[in-house]
Design a protein around this motif. Sequence first.
Motif, PDB file in Angstrom:
ATOM      1  N   UNK A 158     -22.722  14.886  49.261  1.00 43.58           N
ATOM      2  CA  UNK A 158     -21.547  13.998  49.188  1.00 43.58           C
ATOM      3  C   UNK A 158     -20.476  15.055  49.497  1.00 43.58           C
ATOM      4  N   UNK A 159     -20.274  15.816  48.612  1.00 42.83           N
ATOM      5  CA  UNK A 159     -19.002  16.604  48.700  1.00 42.83           C
ATOM      6  C   UNK A 159     -18.705  17.324  50.177  1.00 42.83           C
ATOM      7  N   UNK A 160     -19.773  17.605  50.709  1.00 45.95           N
ATOM      8  CA  UNK A 160     -19.520  18.188  52.041  1.00 45.95           C
ATOM      9  C   UNK A 160     -18.886  17.404  53.069  1.00 45.95           C
ATOM     10  N   UNK A 161     -19.294  16.065  52.958  1.00 49.67           N
ATOM     11  CA  UNK A 161     -18.577  15.045  53.870  1.00 49.67           C
ATOM     12  C   UNK A 161     -17.297  14.992  53.734  1.00 49.67           C
ATOM     13  N   UNK A 162     -16.446  15.228  52.527  1.00 49.17           N
ATOM     14  CA  UNK A 162     -15.036  14.997  52.216  1.00 49.17           C
ATOM     15  C   UNK A 162     -14.185  16.207  52.321  1.00 49.17           C
ATOM     16  N   UNK A 163     -14.766  17.475  52.385  1.00 48.61           N
ATOM     17  CA  UNK A 163     -14.105  18.647  52.174  1.00 48.61           C
ATOM     18  C   UNK A 163     -13.058  18.866  53.293  1.00 48.61           C
ATOM     19  N   UNK A 164     -11.816  19.083  52.853  1.00 44.50           N
ATOM     20  CA  UNK A 164     -10.946  19.384  53.947  1.00 44.50           C
ATOM     21  C   UNK A 164     -10.095  18.031  54.128  1.00 44.50           C
ATOM     22  N   UNK A 165     -10.300  16.832  53.544  1.00 48.89           N
ATOM     23  CA  UNK A 165      -9.742  15.650  53.606  1.00 48.89           C
ATOM     24  C   UNK A 165      -8.402  15.591  52.470  1.00 48.89           C
ATOM     25  N   UNK A 166      -7.588  14.620  52.716  1.00 44.25           N
ATOM     26  CA  UNK A 166      -6.411  14.228  51.754  1.00 44.25           C
ATOM     27  C   UNK A 166      -7.183  13.926  50.343  1.00 44.25           C
ATOM     28  N   UNK A 167      -6.390  13.806  49.384  1.00 45.53           N
ATOM     29  CA  UNK A 167      -7.002  13.356  48.148  1.00 45.53           C
ATOM     30  C   UNK A 167      -7.574  11.768  48.234  1.00 45.53           C
ATOM     31  N   UNK A 168      -6.675  11.081  48.662  1.00 45.59           N
ATOM     32  CA  UNK A 168      -7.371   9.539  48.622  1.00 45.59           C
ATOM     33  C   UNK A 168      -8.560   9.132  49.253  1.00 45.59           C
ATOM     34  N   UNK A 169      -8.544  10.067  50.523  1.00 43.25           N
ATOM     35  CA  UNK A 169      -9.927  10.217  51.442  1.00 43.25           C
ATOM     36  C   UNK A 169     -11.140  10.583  50.540  1.00 43.25           C
ATOM     37  N   UNK A 170     -10.827  11.636  49.830  1.00 46.59           N
ATOM     38  CA  UNK A 170     -11.795  12.334  49.219  1.00 46.59           C
ATOM     39  C   UNK A 170     -12.310  11.395  47.988  1.00 46.59           C
ATOM     40  N   UNK A 171     -11.432  10.842  47.167  1.00 49.70           N
ATOM     41  CA  UNK A 171     -11.566   9.834  46.250  1.00 49.70           C
ATOM     42  C   UNK A 171     -12.586   8.868  46.727  1.00 49.70           C
ATOM     43  N   UNK A 172     -12.242   8.351  47.742  1.00 51.17           N
ATOM     44  CA  UNK A 172     -12.977   7.004  48.152  1.00 51.17           C
ATOM     45  C   UNK A 172     -14.283   7.617  48.730  1.00 51.17           C
ATOM     46  N   UNK A 173     -14.192   8.665  49.288  1.00 56.16           N
ATOM     47  CA  UNK A 173     -15.526   9.264  49.887  1.00 56.16           C
ATOM     48  C   UNK A 173     -16.603   9.731  48.667  1.00 56.16           C
ATOM     49  N   UNK A 174     -16.156   9.939  47.637  1.00 58.38           N
ATOM     50  CA  UNK A 174     -16.873  10.378  46.496  1.00 58.38           C
ATOM     51  C   UNK A 174     -17.528   9.062  45.655  1.00 58.38           C
ATOM     52  N   UNK A 175     -17.050   8.054  45.876  1.00 53.60           N
ATOM     53  CA  UNK A 175     -17.764   6.927  45.378  1.00 53.60           C
ATOM     54  C   UNK A 175     -19.047   6.835  45.314  1.00 53.60           C
ATOM     55  N   UNK A 176     -19.956   7.127  46.411  1.00 57.74           N
ATOM     56  CA  UNK A 176     -21.527   7.111  46.246  1.00 57.74           C
ATOM     57  C   UNK A 176     -21.967   8.348  45.118  1.00 57.74           C
ATOM     58  N   UNK A 177     -21.064   9.167  44.545  1.00 61.20           N
ATOM     59  CA  UNK A 177     -21.581  10.194  43.635  1.00 61.20           C
ATOM     60  C   UNK A 177     -21.480   9.536  42.284  1.00 61.20           C
ATOM     61  N   UNK A 178     -20.816   8.645  42.156  1.00 66.97           N
ATOM     62  CA  UNK A 178     -20.586   7.939  40.684  1.00 66.97           C
ATOM     63  C   UNK A 178     -21.754   7.375  40.160  1.00 66.97           C
ATOM     64  N   UNK A 179     -22.562   6.523  40.874  1.00 67.45           N
ATOM     65  CA  UNK A 179     -23.794   6.127  40.279  1.00 67.45           C
ATOM     66  C   UNK A 179     -24.885   7.274  40.346  1.00 67.45           C
ATOM     67  N   UNK A 180     -25.010   8.267  40.984  1.00 66.88           N
ATOM     68  CA  UNK A 180     -25.716   9.532  40.850  1.00 66.88           C
ATOM     69  C   UNK A 180     -25.240  10.152  39.581  1.00 66.88           C
ATOM     70  N   UNK A 181     -24.059  10.276  39.314  1.00 68.28           N
ATOM     71  CA  UNK A 181     -23.617  10.869  38.094  1.00 68.28           C
ATOM     72  C   UNK A 181     -24.168  10.271  36.798  1.00 68.28           C
ATOM     73  N   UNK A 182     -24.035   8.877  37.000  1.00 66.90           N
ATOM     74  CA  UNK A 182     -24.568   8.183  35.784  1.00 66.90           C
ATOM     75  C   UNK A 182     -26.028   8.044  35.628  1.00 66.90           C
ATOM     76  N   UNK A 183     -26.893   8.117  36.627  1.00 68.73           N
ATOM     77  CA  UNK A 183     -28.483   8.218  36.585  1.00 68.73           C
ATOM     78  C   UNK A 183     -28.490   9.639  36.258  1.00 68.73           C
ATOM     79  N   UNK A 184     -27.922  10.582  36.499  1.00 65.95           N
ATOM     80  CA  UNK A 184     -27.929  12.042  36.178  1.00 65.95           C
ATOM     81  C   UNK A 184     -27.900  12.109  34.554  1.00 65.95           C
ATOM     82  N   UNK A 185     -26.691  11.504  34.067  1.00 62.57           N
ATOM     83  CA  UNK A 185     -26.299  11.431  32.743  1.00 62.57           C
ATOM     84  C   UNK A 185     -27.620  10.888  31.740  1.00 62.57           C
ATOM     85  N   UNK A 186     -27.986   9.596  32.315  1.00 61.32           N
ATOM     86  CA  UNK A 186     -28.931   9.237  31.458  1.00 61.32           C
ATOM     87  C   UNK A 186     -30.348  10.068  31.407  1.00 61.32           C
TER      88      UNK A 186
END
Length: 361
Positions: free
Chosen positions: A205-233
Amino acid sequence: RCDTIVQAPAAGRPITRGMAGSGLLAHVLVAKYCDHLPLYRQSGIYAREGVDLERSTLADWVGQCSALLRPLIERLRQHVLTGEKLHADDTPVPVLAPGDGKTKTGRLWTYVRDDRPAGNDTPPAVWFAYSPNRKGEHPQTHLKSFKGILQADAFAGFDALYAKGDIQEAACWAHARRKFFEIHQAQGSPIAAEALKRIAALYAIESKVRGQPPDIRRKGREPAKPLLDEFHAWLLDTRRQLSKKSGLAEAIGYALNHWQALIRYASDGRIEIDNNAAERALRAVALGRKNFLFAGSDAGGDRAAAIYSLVGSAKLNDLDPEAYLRFVIERIADYRISQLDDLLPWNVAHQIAKTELAVAA
């Protein structure tokens, strides 16, 4: 006026009571701190060419150059610490202990300002600092004026900085991943393999937003949040099934203990997923350590930190370190303190390029 002798003033020299010009001095510094050639080896190389330069002479030149460049390094430090995000790390440096012929372990600390992955064109730079030990008081002193985000490993010496509230902690997924990777490499553990797979999905996911401005990176990382929740569990559930003394339990415990700092990047586009910027900066130190064996003194550690700062910052700005140091050493003695910013790497890149083209022609 036939009996009058008129003589032009002698050209200034970079160092006092020395005939070495800026080109030779820059070559010695880059050979030592960029190409990892100890001074005694350099002395031998010159001797083969019929040039008698004792190691003590070269060491004196290094010391005088370090003193000459100190004001510029202070400007570099100020630039690094005025950023809103820093990468920090440290590495051991064997240092000769006076009197007993043994070595002690000093530290080189690196602080990197590089926001290019977040779409920011502020010039990148790195500042190194030396300390005789790894006590937390040293980074606390280095960063006493810094306010912002500190991306680092889990070194306890940084905790006092986070406690003040002016500095926000961001952890490193590369550190967390490394613990699982080492276990998988040694044991072929399926649990470690699963952890690596989940971390790889975050990096994809990170490879798709690298080099983009912070607001675009934050939006592009939204798919990572459920993955992080699952990883934590998954980490919590897996840890219950393991011996507390196992390597896997330790790796999982590291991730869980620093979870909030590890996931902070997903909600803040300014933060990187890892601290690799600092680790890259320390690579030159690690290579040099294999060749030098040890620094001669604490003063030698300070000199190394100074020159590593300039060499590393030149590289970050795509400059040839030797061309940059030659340019600076030739001019810095005639610069006023108020004008030293003009000699920072990103401010002289165009002039150096013109000089190199003129020489080539």
